[in-house]
Design an enzyme around this catalytic site. Structure first.
Site, mmCIF file in Angstrom:
data_model
loop_
_atom_site.group_PDB
_atom_site.id
_atom_site.type_symbol
_atom_site.label_atom_id
_atom_site.label_comp_id
_atom_site.label_asym_id
_atom_site.label_seq_id
_atom_site.Cartn_x
_atom_site.Cartn_y
_atom_site.Cartn_z
ATOM 1 N N ASP A 468 7.292 -1.334 5.652
ATOM 2 C CA ASP A 468 6.703 -2.330 4.638
ATOM 3 C C ASP A 468 6.024 -3.456 5.133
ATOM 4 O O ASP A 468 6.607 -4.017 6.107
ATOM 5 C CB ASP A 468 7.801 -2.787 3.758
ATOM 6 C CG ASP A 468 7.569 -3.535 2.438
ATOM 7 O OD1 ASP A 468 6.925 -4.686 2.525
ATOM 8 O OD2 ASP A 468 7.382 -2.902 1.407
ATOM 9 N N ILE A 469 4.914 -3.649 4.901
ATOM 10 C CA ILE A 469 4.078 -4.823 5.411
ATOM 11 C C ILE A 469 4.727 -6.266 5.026
ATOM 12 O O ILE A 469 4.732 -6.474 3.897
ATOM 13 C CB ILE A 469 2.516 -4.880 5.112
ATOM 14 C CG1 ILE A 469 1.768 -3.520 5.457
ATOM 15 C CG2 ILE A 469 1.781 -6.045 5.681
ATOM 16 C CD1 ILE A 469 0.541 -3.374 5.345
ATOM 17 N N ASN A 476 -2.283 -11.158 -0.349
ATOM 18 C CA ASN A 476 -3.027 -10.811 -1.396
ATOM 19 C C ASN A 476 -3.445 -12.327 -2.200
ATOM 20 O O ASN A 476 -4.331 -12.615 -2.753
ATOM 21 C CB ASN A 476 -2.459 -10.169 -2.221
ATOM 22 C CG ASN A 476 -2.727 -8.603 -2.055
ATOM 23 O OD1 ASN A 476 -3.870 -8.339 -1.524
ATOM 24 N ND2 ASN A 476 -2.016 -7.941 -2.360
ATOM 25 N N HIS A 481 -7.293 -9.842 -2.991
ATOM 26 C CA HIS A 481 -7.097 -8.549 -2.852
ATOM 27 C C HIS A 481 -7.895 -7.552 -1.901
ATOM 28 O O HIS A 481 -7.569 -6.618 -1.545
ATOM 29 C CB HIS A 481 -6.996 -7.642 -4.318
ATOM 30 C CG HIS A 481 -5.609 -8.064 -5.159
ATOM 31 N ND1 HIS A 481 -4.423 -7.599 -4.863
ATOM 32 C CD2 HIS A 481 -5.509 -9.253 -5.853
ATOM 33 C CE1 HIS A 481 -3.754 -8.061 -5.719
ATOM 34 N NE2 HIS A 481 -4.218 -9.147 -6.473
ATOM 35 N N ASP A 485 -6.624 -5.279 1.037
ATOM 36 C CA ASP A 485 -7.122 -3.893 1.163
ATOM 37 C C ASP A 485 -7.539 -3.542 2.572
ATOM 38 O O ASP A 485 -7.175 -2.579 3.171
ATOM 39 C CB ASP A 485 -8.295 -3.625 0.382
ATOM 40 C CG ASP A 485 -8.002 -3.357 -1.061
ATOM 41 O OD1 ASP A 485 -6.648 -3.078 -1.440
ATOM 42 O OD2 ASP A 485 -8.849 -3.274 -1.919
ATOM 43 N N ARG A 500 1.207 10.902 16.950
ATOM 44 C CA ARG A 500 0.510 12.057 17.374
ATOM 45 C C ARG A 500 -0.188 12.709 16.086
ATOM 46 O O ARG A 500 0.285 12.579 14.976
ATOM 47 C CB ARG A 500 1.648 12.962 18.046
ATOM 48 C CG ARG A 500 2.206 12.608 19.280
ATOM 49 C CD ARG A 500 3.434 13.447 19.524
ATOM 50 N NE ARG A 500 4.285 13.584 18.551
ATOM 51 C CZ ARG A 500 5.584 14.304 18.652
ATOM 52 N NH1 ARG A 500 6.029 14.798 19.711
ATOM 53 N NH2 ARG A 500 6.420 14.318 17.664
ATOM 54 N N GLU A 511 2.214 -1.439 -0.356
ATOM 55 C CA GLU A 511 1.998 -1.697 1.117
ATOM 56 C C GLU A 511 3.163 -0.866 1.911
ATOM 57 O O GLU A 511 3.363 -1.283 3.061
ATOM 58 C CB GLU A 511 2.317 -3.184 1.057
ATOM 59 C CG GLU A 511 3.567 -3.871 1.074
ATOM 60 C CD GLU A 511 3.857 -4.175 -0.536
ATOM 61 O OE1 GLU A 511 3.316 -3.642 -1.399
ATOM 62 O OE2 GLU A 511 4.725 -5.197 -0.839
#
Length: 591
Positions: A468-469, A476, A481, A485, A500, A511
């Site tokens: 989770d960012i 935002n 927004h 993005d 990989r 997010e």
């Protein structure tokens, strides 16, 4: 009136039936034509059709009392012992169900629609069934079953389109576009709106009924494109100036108030809020009332009244949760969290944001499923139309040029190959996230069991992580927004470079991202996540003021047991993720 819809004095019944099929919007003129021809001595069939169309016209005009009167007369005539008219009888029952839908009696209306469609007498034509099924879809939408409603409406649109019934197609498309917006499938909703906007007939027919401009306004608000929403307001106001709003259109002033509010025009927002409150009541216009409560909450916040704002936002969230209206519920929860923060209620705000994340994930999943169905259905109906057109062309060619049969068959095979290639392309698009290019959570349906089987065959274990960012909502809110993005795209690129090609990197929703990796131990996953975290930290977005850098994320990871369902493993990873965020964010914890 065109010649093919004019009432012939020799056969009122068949002409009225044809009129209902071709273009119900000239029904009023048709009835006047019939009255001029003196239908007093007409057959019972004719009189049943006339009363049915009178009821239909009364419903369109909002005159439910007269509609009931004409429905009762038509039912009596359609059950005449000497000349029964079962088709009109069933269509009258459809009008009753439609009227129940407008009154909010959804349970009764749904039962009535199912009963009509289950009739096996053969009285209804394919067209009748498409109309009933489309309105059944509208009723399902209003009752909260958005996905099933969307499927029925889409099938109705394609049936009307294939029959060349443009007016019917446009009405069904207008309902479908608004439903898709509520479902969160904004891509399909916007495509529907654009197609409608390019139809000259739609500009004339739907604009007078507020459908087209309010559909565009609703999509702009759902996409949070508030500048476009503000620019759409004059078109809506121009229609309202000519045609006063009625109670069933309480959503219109609610949307107008929100658009003005988001633009910062608080004076006009209050004016439209007052107009909406005069139309929407909690008992009969629940969604409009809830949206007005949310606008009122935002106005209270602007006025420095967080407690009053919190009450309005909580009321809106409660109504929309009860109605299972996910788009509105998620927006109300977001507003409620802001109100709770303004009141200093941080634990409550955190809990509300968790609910907001859960609803947003469900909404994203529903939107993906809707988009997947739309693409599949478009392919199916396109193929049916093409096969039908090819069959007609082939028969014509065979009648005239039998010696060209080989060439025609070759072209048909080539076209079917292209359609099959298109189908595969659409199937790939359905499991891809359009913003980041990563797989979406739908890919897990096939990738998860494949990964478990592959790991078992090579003596490895499967590990997964939920990411989770950190402070994404703040990004935002601060930068917009568009910048949000860009952050999601950067995150996708970092994860793609850190893992990989055989590892599964998925945008899980909002997010959140998901990693599925096959390795000997969980340290491999931790090592790659640590590298990704360092790479993200040094990433920078320079075309914003101030430049955005130092982006971080929190992650929860877990080892997957052999044969374990994804949902069970995801719960452990999610719990670890929440512990990482509670411990200060920017951490990777195992669970």
């Amino acid at each position: 009136m065109q010649a093919d819809t004019r009432i012939a004095s020799t056969d009122f019944s068949s002409s009225l039936a044809a009129l209902w099929t071709a273009d119900p919007f000239v029904a009023d003129a048709a009835l006047k034509e019939a009255e001029r021809a003196e239908i007093a001595n007409a057959s019972t069939h004719t009189l049943a059709w006339c009363e049915f169309l009178r009821a239909f016209c009364a419903l369109r005009a909002g005159d439910s009392e007269n509609a009931v009167t004409h429905i009762e007369k038509s039912l009596v005539l359609s059950h005449d012992a000497h000349a029964p008219n079962p088709r009109v009888g069933l269509l009258c029952r459809y009008l009753v169900a439609f009227q129940q839908t407008l009154r909010g009696e959804h349970a009764e209306a749904l039962a009535a629609f199912e009963d009509i469609l289950a009739d096996i007498s053969g009285a209804l034509t394919d067209f009748d069934r498409a109309v009933v099924s489309g309105n059944f879809g509208t009723c399902l939408w209003m009752a909260g079953s958005l996905q099933e409603g969307a499927k029925r409406l889409f099938d109705c649109v394609e049936t009307m389109r294939s029959e060349g019934l443009r007016h019917r197609t446009m009405v069904a498309m207008s309902n479908l576009g608004q439903l898709l917006t509520d479902l969160g499938d904004l891509t399909s909703a916007w495509e529907t709106y654009q197609e409608l906007s390019q139809m000259p007939e739609a500009q004339q027919m739907l604009r007078t009924r507020l459908v087209l401009p309010i559909m565009g306004l609703g999509i702009h608000l759902a996409r949070r494109d508030y500048q476009a929403a503000y620019l759409a307001l004059p078109a809506v106001e121009a229609v309202i100036a000519q045609q006063p709003l009625v109670e069933s259109e309480a959503q219109v002033p609610a949307a107008m108030a929100e658009a003005y509010l988001r633009h910062g025009d608080f004076e006009h927002a209050r004016e439209w809020l007052a107009r909406g409150e005069s139309l929407a009541q909690p008992a009969n216009q629940r969604r409009a009332y809830a949206r007005l409560q949310q606008v009122q909450a935002l106005l209270h916040l602007h006025d420095g009244q967080p407690e009053a704002a919190k009450e309005c936002a909580a009321r809106a969230a409660e109504i929309l949760e009860q109605d299972n209206y996910l788009v509105g519920w998620s927006e109300a929860l977001e507003t409620l969290a802001d109100c709770q923060q303004a009141c200093g209620e941080w634990p409550q705000s955190t809990a509300t944001l968790r609910r907001y994340n859960q609803v947003t994930r469900t909404l994203a999943n529903n939107a993906n499923e809707s988009r997947h169905y739309v693409l599949e259905a478009q392919f199916k109906f396109a193929r049916m139309r093409e096969e039908r057109d090819h069959a007609h062309a082939q028969n014509d060619m065979l009648a005239k040029h039998a010696d060209e049969l080989t060439g025609i068959n070759h072209k048909l095979e080539q076209h079917l190959t292209e359609v099959e290639a298109l189908r595969k392309e659409l199937a790939e698009q359905a499991v891809r996230d359009t913003l980041t290019g990563l797989y979406n959570r739908r890919r897990l349906q096939t990738a998860w069991p494949e990964s478990l089987a592959r790991a078992e065959a090579h003596g490895l274990k499967v590990f997964m992580a939920l990411i989770d960012i950190d402070y994404f909502k703040r990004i935002n809110d601060t930068h917009g927004h568009g910048v949000g993005d860009e952050v999601l795209k950067i995150m996708a690129g970092v994860l793609t470079r850190s893992f990989r090609p055989d590892d599964l990197v998925i945008r899980y929703g909002g997010e959140e991202f998901c990693i599925v990796l096959e390795a000997a131990n969980i340290e491999k996953l931790h090592e790659r996540l640590t590298g990704a975290m360092a790479m993200l930290k040094v990433s920078e977005i320079r075309d914003t003021s101030p430049p955005l850098s130092g982006i971080g994320f929190s992650a929860g990871m877990t080892a997957v047991l052999p044969g374990e369902a994804f949902e069970i493993a995801a719960r452990r990873a999610d719990a670890a993720l929440y512990r990482a965020k509670a411990a200060g964010r920017g951490r990777i914890l195992a669970g």
